[in-house]
Design an enzyme around this catalytic site. Sequence first.
Site, PDB file in Angstrom:
ATOM      1  N   ASP A 109      14.601 -41.794  38.976  1.00 32.83           N
ATOM      2  CA  ASP A 109      13.635 -40.735  38.659  1.00 32.83           C
ATOM      3  C   ASP A 109      12.686 -40.526  39.842  1.00 32.83           C
ATOM      4  O   ASP A 109      11.820 -39.658  39.818  1.00 32.83           O
ATOM      5  CB  ASP A 109      12.890 -41.023  37.352  1.00 32.83           C
ATOM      6  CG  ASP A 109      11.972 -42.234  37.435  1.00 32.83           C
ATOM      7  OD1 ASP A 109      12.051 -42.997  38.431  1.00 32.83           O
ATOM      8  OD2 ASP A 109      11.168 -42.424  36.499  1.00 32.83           O
ATOM      9  N   SER A 110      12.891 -41.318  40.923  1.00 32.46           N
ATOM     10  CA  SER A 110      12.175 -41.065  42.179  1.00 32.46           C
ATOM     11  C   SER A 110      12.490 -39.664  42.685  1.00 32.46           C
ATOM     12  O   SER A 110      11.801 -39.153  43.566  1.00 32.46           O
ATOM     13  CB  SER A 110      12.567 -42.103  43.236  1.00 32.46           C
ATOM     14  OG  SER A 110      13.971 -42.224  43.331  1.00 32.46           O
ATOM     15  N   ASP A 126      18.643 -43.406  35.579  1.00 26.87           N
ATOM     16  CA  ASP A 126      17.277 -43.894  35.350  1.00 26.87           C
ATOM     17  C   ASP A 126      16.633 -43.120  34.197  1.00 26.87           C
ATOM     18  O   ASP A 126      16.522 -41.891  34.257  1.00 26.87           O
ATOM     19  CB  ASP A 126      16.489 -43.643  36.649  1.00 26.87           C
ATOM     20  CG  ASP A 126      15.319 -44.583  36.813  1.00 26.87           C
ATOM     21  OD1 ASP A 126      15.137 -45.471  35.953  1.00 26.87           O
ATOM     22  OD2 ASP A 126      14.598 -44.427  37.808  1.00 26.87           O
ATOM     23  N   LYS A 148      18.883 -47.501  33.399  1.00 25.87           N
ATOM     24  CA  LYS A 148      17.798 -48.404  33.799  1.00 25.87           C
ATOM     25  C   LYS A 148      16.531 -47.962  33.091  1.00 25.87           C
ATOM     26  O   LYS A 148      16.296 -46.765  32.943  1.00 25.87           O
ATOM     27  CB  LYS A 148      17.590 -48.346  35.318  1.00 25.87           C
ATOM     28  CG  LYS A 148      16.359 -49.124  35.789  1.00 25.87           C
ATOM     29  CD  LYS A 148      16.276 -49.179  37.289  1.00 25.87           C
ATOM     30  CE  LYS A 148      15.548 -48.027  37.926  1.00 25.87           C
ATOM     31  NZ  LYS A 148      14.148 -47.840  37.475  1.00 25.87           N
ATOM     32  N   GLU A 181      12.134 -49.113  32.672  1.00 31.24           N
ATOM     33  CA  GLU A 181      11.048 -49.908  33.252  1.00 31.24           C
ATOM     34  C   GLU A 181      10.307 -50.718  32.195  1.00 31.24           C
ATOM     35  O   GLU A 181      10.130 -50.270  31.066  1.00 31.24           O
ATOM     36  CB  GLU A 181      10.041 -48.971  33.954  1.00 31.24           C
ATOM     37  CG  GLU A 181      10.627 -48.221  35.135  1.00 31.24           C
ATOM     38  CD  GLU A 181       9.605 -47.346  35.854  1.00 31.24           C
ATOM     39  OE1 GLU A 181       8.397 -47.419  35.537  1.00 31.24           O
ATOM     40  OE2 GLU A 181      10.029 -46.580  36.743  1.00 31.24           O
ATOM     41  N   GLU A 183      10.481 -54.685  41.878  1.00 33.16           N
ATOM     42  CA  GLU A 183       9.843 -53.761  42.837  1.00 33.16           C
ATOM     43  C   GLU A 183       8.420 -54.195  43.155  1.00 33.16           C
ATOM     44  O   GLU A 183       7.638 -54.533  42.246  1.00 33.16           O
ATOM     45  CB  GLU A 183       9.835 -52.336  42.258  1.00 33.16           C
ATOM     46  CG  GLU A 183       9.149 -51.340  43.203  1.00 33.16           C
ATOM     47  CD  GLU A 183       9.361 -49.877  42.841  1.00 33.16           C
ATOM     48  OE1 GLU A 183      10.107 -49.579  41.883  1.00 33.16           O
ATOM     49  OE2 GLU A 183       8.763 -49.028  43.538  1.00 33.16           O
TER      50      GLU A 183
HETATM   51  O1  KIV Z   1      13.534 -44.250  40.680  1.00 28.40           O
HETATM   52  C1  KIV Z   1      13.966 -45.001  41.565  1.00 28.40           C
HETATM   53  O2  KIV Z   1      14.497 -44.568  42.591  1.00 28.40           O
HETATM   54  C2  KIV Z   1      13.835 -46.426  41.355  1.00 28.40           C
HETATM   55  C3  KIV Z   1      14.126 -47.309  42.523  1.00 28.40           C
HETATM   56  C4  KIV Z   1      12.970 -47.277  43.439  1.00 28.40           C
HETATM   57  C5  KIV Z   1      14.461 -48.670  42.124  1.00 28.40           C
HETATM   58  O3  KIV Z   1      13.478 -46.864  40.308  1.00 28.40           O
END
Ligand code: KIV
Length: 266
Positions: A44-45, A83, A113, A115, A183
């Site tokens: 989600d970056s 994510d 994934k 958090e 992280e």
């Molecule tokens: O969103 C993302 O790219 C991430 C990575 C930084 C691990 O969570």
Amino acid sequence: MNALTIRDIRDMKGGQKIAAVTAYDHPSALLADGAGMDIVLVGDSLGTVVQGHATTLPVTMEQMIYHTAMVSRAIRRALVVGDMPFMSYQQGTTAALENAGRFLTQGGAAAVKLEGGGTAARERIRALVEAGIPVMGHLGLTPQSVHAMGGYRVQGRQQADAERILDEARALEQAGVFSMILEGIPEKLGKAVTEAVAVPTVGIGAGVHCDGQILVWHDLLGLGEGRHPKFVKPYAHLARTAKRALKAYAADVRQGAFPGPEQTYN
Ligand code: KIV
């Protein structure tokens, strides 16, 4: 070459280090897969590096599925992890199951994934794993909690915080994650967590002792023009290269030097 499964990733614990990178579209994913990445995370970056937001919070499920599907269509070998964006799993287990399922059915990912390591995150992880959806955890600096953390700061510097992160890592393992991102934590804590859990840890700003490393696509390739965080090593400077090419093109167009005879139909 065969596609990697979560079992392959789990088996890499303590062996060959896991090489992971984020990707958000088809051409980038082709390059990442062709380069032999083990995990490609549709992070989600993308909210910050692709969409230009200040945080990842505005990213939606629709956008994540759109990008994950583009990436999945390119991948032959790497494990694709989608994510889960902000508020796609925080509201409850039903929402988490529905949204995580979409990453697999519509996005073509093999895992998701999410958090956090608190009780709610653990409950969601257990439910997803029970439903057959592999989950990667994410501890330490968790960008979706930017406001709760008071900014993007290294986590676990204080003894109590470090112990909490260590406890959460053990709890995530119990909940059934096949791997976890660490992280923005001190190297010593990255090592302690890696030694404490039987699933592989993949670090970003968590030191060299993790079982693998991940970087954001734009950081790894030097596609951003500003300063980068300490943990980033740009392996190329593509923003500079691209700018040089764009300037040369504009100059050629203005001088009538492009198109030349080679680019012209007679
Ligand atoms: O969103 C993302 O790219 C991430 C990575 C930084 C691990 O969570």
